[in-house]
Design a protein around this motif. Sequence first.
Motif, PDB file in Angstrom:
ATOM      1  N   TYR A  75       2.819-148.371 -23.504  1.00 19.92           N
ATOM      2  CA  TYR A  75       4.211-148.609 -23.892  1.00 19.92           C
ATOM      3  C   TYR A  75       5.039-148.828 -22.633  1.00 19.92           C
ATOM      4  O   TYR A  75       4.984-148.038 -21.696  1.00 19.92           O
ATOM      5  N   LYS A  76       5.811-149.900 -22.624  1.00 17.29           N
ATOM      6  CA  LYS A  76       6.581-150.294 -21.451  1.00 17.29           C
ATOM      7  C   LYS A  76       8.038-150.502 -21.843  1.00 17.29           C
ATOM      8  O   LYS A  76       8.311-150.841 -23.000  1.00 17.29           O
ATOM      9  N   PRO A  77       8.962-150.324 -20.899  1.00 19.02           N
ATOM     10  CA  PRO A  77       8.817-150.160 -19.449  1.00 19.02           C
ATOM     11  C   PRO A  77       8.524-148.725 -19.012  1.00 19.02           C
ATOM     12  O   PRO A  77       8.537-147.805 -19.832  1.00 19.02           O
ATOM     13  N   PHE A  78       8.257-148.573 -17.679  1.00 21.84           N
ATOM     14  CA  PHE A  78       7.970-147.278 -17.082  1.00 21.84           C
ATOM     15  C   PHE A  78       9.200-146.757 -16.340  1.00 21.84           C
ATOM     16  O   PHE A  78      10.052-147.530 -15.899  1.00 21.84           O
ATOM     17  N   ARG A  79       9.238-145.444 -16.168  1.00 16.24           N
ATOM     18  CA  ARG A  79      10.352-144.810 -15.466  1.00 16.24           C
ATOM     19  C   ARG A  79      10.090-144.778 -13.961  1.00 16.24           C
ATOM     20  O   ARG A  79       8.965-144.524 -13.517  1.00 16.24           O
ATOM     21  N   ARG A  80      11.125-145.002 -13.156  1.00  9.85           N
ATOM     22  CA  ARG A  80      10.971-145.117 -11.709  1.00  9.85           C
ATOM     23  C   ARG A  80      10.407-143.855 -11.062  1.00  9.85           C
ATOM     24  O   ARG A  80       9.511-143.926 -10.212  1.00  9.85           O
ATOM     25  N   ASP A  81      10.939-142.713 -11.417  1.00  7.56           N
ATOM     26  CA  ASP A  81      10.504-141.493 -10.738  1.00  7.56           C
ATOM     27  C   ASP A  81       9.041-141.180 -11.039  1.00  7.56           C
ATOM     28  O   ASP A  81       8.310-140.682 -10.170  1.00  7.56           O
ATOM     29  N   ILE A  82       8.581-141.507 -12.259  1.00  9.66           N
ATOM     30  CA  ILE A  82       7.186-141.244 -12.617  1.00  9.66           C
ATOM     31  C   ILE A  82       6.262-142.233 -11.906  1.00  9.66           C
ATOM     32  O   ILE A  82       5.180-141.862 -11.434  1.00  9.66           O
ATOM     33  N   VAL A  83       6.685-143.493 -11.810  1.00  9.32           N
ATOM     34  CA  VAL A  83       5.896-144.478 -11.068  1.00  9.32           C
ATOM     35  C   VAL A  83       5.794-144.071  -9.604  1.00  9.32           C
ATOM     36  O   VAL A  83       4.728-144.190  -8.981  1.00  9.32           O
ATOM     37  N   ALA A  84       6.896-143.568  -9.036  1.00  5.15           N
ATOM     38  CA  ALA A  84       6.880-143.127  -7.634  1.00  5.15           C
ATOM     39  C   ALA A  84       5.881-141.991  -7.425  1.00  5.15           C
ATOM     40  O   ALA A  84       5.159-141.966  -6.418  1.00  5.15           O
ATOM     41  N   GLN A  85       5.814-141.051  -8.364  1.00 10.29           N
ATOM     42  CA  GLN A  85       4.829-139.969  -8.273  1.00 10.29           C
ATOM     43  C   GLN A  85       3.414-140.522  -8.312  1.00 10.29           C
ATOM     44  O   GLN A  85       2.533-140.080  -7.569  1.00 10.29           O
ATOM     45  N   TYR A  86       3.184-141.475  -9.194  1.00  5.93           N
ATOM     46  CA  TYR A  86       1.862-142.086  -9.318  1.00  5.93           C
ATOM     47  C   TYR A  86       1.469-142.800  -8.033  1.00  5.93           C
ATOM     48  O   TYR A  86       0.337-142.666  -7.536  1.00  5.93           O
ATOM     49  N   LEU A  87       2.403-143.549  -7.458  1.00  2.00           N
ATOM     50  CA  LEU A  87       2.126-144.257  -6.210  1.00  2.00           C
ATOM     51  C   LEU A  87       1.845-143.284  -5.070  1.00  2.00           C
ATOM     52  O   LEU A  87       0.965-143.545  -4.226  1.00  2.00           O
ATOM     53  N   ASP A  88       2.558-142.179  -5.034  1.00  2.00           N
ATOM     54  CA  ASP A  88       2.295-141.161  -4.012  1.00  2.00           C
ATOM     55  C   ASP A  88       0.862-140.642  -4.103  1.00  2.00           C
ATOM     56  O   ASP A  88       0.214-140.394  -3.086  1.00  2.00           O
ATOM     57  N   SER A  89       0.375-140.503  -5.344  1.00  2.00           N
ATOM     58  CA  SER A  89      -0.981-139.982  -5.533  1.00  2.00           C
ATOM     59  C   SER A  89      -2.047-140.981  -5.079  1.00  2.00           C
ATOM     60  O   SER A  89      -3.203-140.604  -4.853  1.00  2.00           O
ATOM     61  N   LEU A  90      -1.670-142.259  -4.947  1.00  2.00           N
ATOM     62  CA  LEU A  90      -2.626-143.291  -4.560  1.00  2.00           C
ATOM     63  C   LEU A  90      -2.607-143.604  -3.070  1.00  2.00           C
ATOM     64  O   LEU A  90      -3.485-144.318  -2.566  1.00  2.00           O
ATOM     65  N   ALA A  91      -1.615-143.092  -2.362  1.00  2.00           N
ATOM     66  CA  ALA A  91      -1.359-143.519  -0.984  1.00  2.00           C
ATOM     67  C   ALA A  91      -2.566-143.377  -0.066  1.00  2.00           C
ATOM     68  O   ALA A  91      -2.803-144.213   0.810  1.00  2.00           O
ATOM     69  N   GLU A  92      -3.344-142.320  -0.238  1.00  2.00           N
ATOM     70  CA  GLU A  92      -4.502-142.083   0.625  1.00  2.00           C
ATOM     71  C   GLU A  92      -5.814-142.256  -0.125  1.00  2.00           C
ATOM     72  O   GLU A  92      -6.835-141.702   0.283  1.00  2.00           O
ATOM     73  N   ASN A  93      -5.794-143.037  -1.192  1.00  2.00           N
ATOM     74  CA  ASN A  93      -6.987-143.196  -2.027  1.00  2.00           C
ATOM     75  C   ASN A  93      -7.712-144.492  -1.669  1.00  2.00           C
ATOM     76  O   ASN A  93      -7.226-145.590  -1.966  1.00  2.00           O
ATOM     77  N   PRO A  94      -8.883-144.405  -1.030  1.00  2.00           N
ATOM     78  CA  PRO A  94      -9.602-145.634  -0.631  1.00  2.00           C
ATOM     79  C   PRO A  94     -10.152-146.423  -1.813  1.00  2.00           C
ATOM     80  O   PRO A  94     -10.539-147.578  -1.651  1.00  2.00           O
ATOM     81  N   GLU A  95     -10.205-145.818  -3.028  1.00  2.00           N
ATOM     82  CA  GLU A  95     -10.694-146.541  -4.196  1.00  2.00           C
ATOM     83  C   GLU A  95      -9.764-147.689  -4.584  1.00  2.00           C
ATOM     84  O   GLU A  95     -10.208-148.704  -5.118  1.00  2.00           O
ATOM     85  N   VAL A  96      -8.471-147.521  -4.314  1.00  2.00           N
ATOM     86  CA  VAL A  96      -7.504-148.534  -4.743  1.00  2.00           C
ATOM     87  C   VAL A  96      -6.857-149.258  -3.565  1.00  2.00           C
ATOM     88  O   VAL A  96      -6.425-150.402  -3.705  1.00  2.00           O
ATOM     89  N   ILE A  97      -6.761-148.625  -2.419  1.00  2.00           N
ATOM     90  CA  ILE A  97      -6.173-149.266  -1.243  1.00  2.00           C
ATOM     91  C   ILE A  97      -7.330-149.830  -0.421  1.00  2.00           C
ATOM     92  O   ILE A  97      -7.829-149.214   0.515  1.00  2.00           O
TER      93      ILE A  97
END
Length: 566
Positions: free
Chosen positions: A60-82
């Motif tokens: 279901y879209k759209p997404f909320r900014r603060d929740i997307v920011a939390q998700y992006l923070d969790s990916l910052a050091e993840n070599p699977e996606v970066i």
Amino acid sequence: MQKKLSFRLFCPLGILILLSVHSLTFAQGAYIPYDRDYYHKIERYEILQGKTNPFFNTGYKPFRRDIVAQYLDSLAENPEVIQSKADQFNLNYLSQDSWEFSKREIPGSKKPFLKSLYRRQGDFAHYEGEEFGIHLAPVIYLSGGTETDNERNPARLARGLALRGSVDKKVGFYTYLTTSEVFFPSWVKDYAEYNGAVPGEGFWKEYESDGYSYFSALGHVSFQITKHIEIQVGHDRNFAGEGYRSFQISDFSNPYMFVKFNTKVWKFQLTNLWTQMTADVFYNRGRPTDGRYPQKYFAYNRLGFNVGKNMNLGFFSSIMTDKINFNYFNPFIFLRWVEQQQGTPDKVMLGIDGKWIFTPGMELYGQFALDEFVFNEFFEIDGEGSKRNKYGAQLGYKYINVLGLKNLDFQLEWNQARPYTFQEKVDYQSYSNWRTPLTHPRGANFREFVGILRYQPLPRLDLNLTGMYQYFGADENANVNWGGDVLKNRLENSPTGLFGNYIGQGIENRVIQSNFTASYMLKHNLFIDGSHYYRRRTAQDLNSPVSSHYLQLAIRWNFVRPDFNF
């Protein structure tokens, strides 16, 4: 009496909300406008990881900014996606758009303009304090092009502003204002003339005899009632599903007023949507005129939940009615049952959607929306081609980093809707808003294949190749109804009886269309787009195929790239 009852109902609710918000400590952001290219950059991370993310339900879209920011923070050091420079660029780009909610250090602009402007790459001007935050950005779109056999060169000029922010870190708000003048490509102009409405817009005025002029205004306020329950009130669009199209609710029609509750507990997300839409429009000499247009009301419930680590299912029910009915305000009720208790007076849809990330980098998804069901007729035991079995179905596949090539993503999608799906026998109850379909742009009585190839060879360069094949049946004139036009009454002017109804009935049409677009980001959210469309239509009432090439160059700033794939 109805106004008094409405006030008595919502006044205590408003007091409860205000009291609840006053005691909260949760950060709250506005929603990110739905943009297929932008949202793909977010969703591809989930597919690469091979598991559903725990922060939000992508169905279901759209997404909320603060929740997307939390998700992006969790990916910052993840070599699977970066995995590449483009992946890192995308992560920084997405994080920069919602920098105030990130726990990471998001760098500011190296050279602010006049020291106070563009201190952040995505904000023309901003202020962010403990009690109040506001972010302002300009909106500009300028395009020009040429199309074969079109005397008027397609072009568009749009300008405006986007404003978002928060109060006390608890209430998020967003508004978007633009004014536009546009000359459409030939097939888009034909679509607008047939429906009397500009796709995605509402009231319009004639511009230089064959163009359109309109004003767009979107906005919402969102706030948290409890830790798990949030409310959003606004005037905007919504989109349900994982696909390019949707048979539940899509972003194709004009924005509408809505109230939305999101309840997220454990693996479950319940979305309740109540809207007021425009049922019809008055015209004078083919143009919308002033007057109070007939209204209608739409209620939608969707329960999405994760099954294991890599699957998500969603069950929905929705109802369209030509009058306010308080029975549909219950967020925890099965809408079909309620409608049946009222004597089946309204238009009901039921269905399911889902996705399965069956291996890291690959996802299967789909939807099924059912209008009416008779078991023996559905499986053609008692009769073939029953008019009562109306449904829309979708099946899709996504492949991220095709054959190991970084940032090359592929999507293939099949859609079909049987004749008379989304039509209704009662006026103003069809699945439409401001004379455009609420779901698929084609309405019903069609089959479609869509293929999308996205490639990011350089961090700032995005290439998109979209191909589309459609097979559909059209009406000879306004007095015939073969089941494709959702604005028509399904019981009137139908050449068929209860049985013998098949996709493509009427005047058979086949459309092949391709669109190649190259977008280069000069500065944050400032793009130069070059695109080429090829479209070819064959039909029973045409002596020869109609084909055209449309070449366009555009510059856009904080503007969603227009999509003419219909």
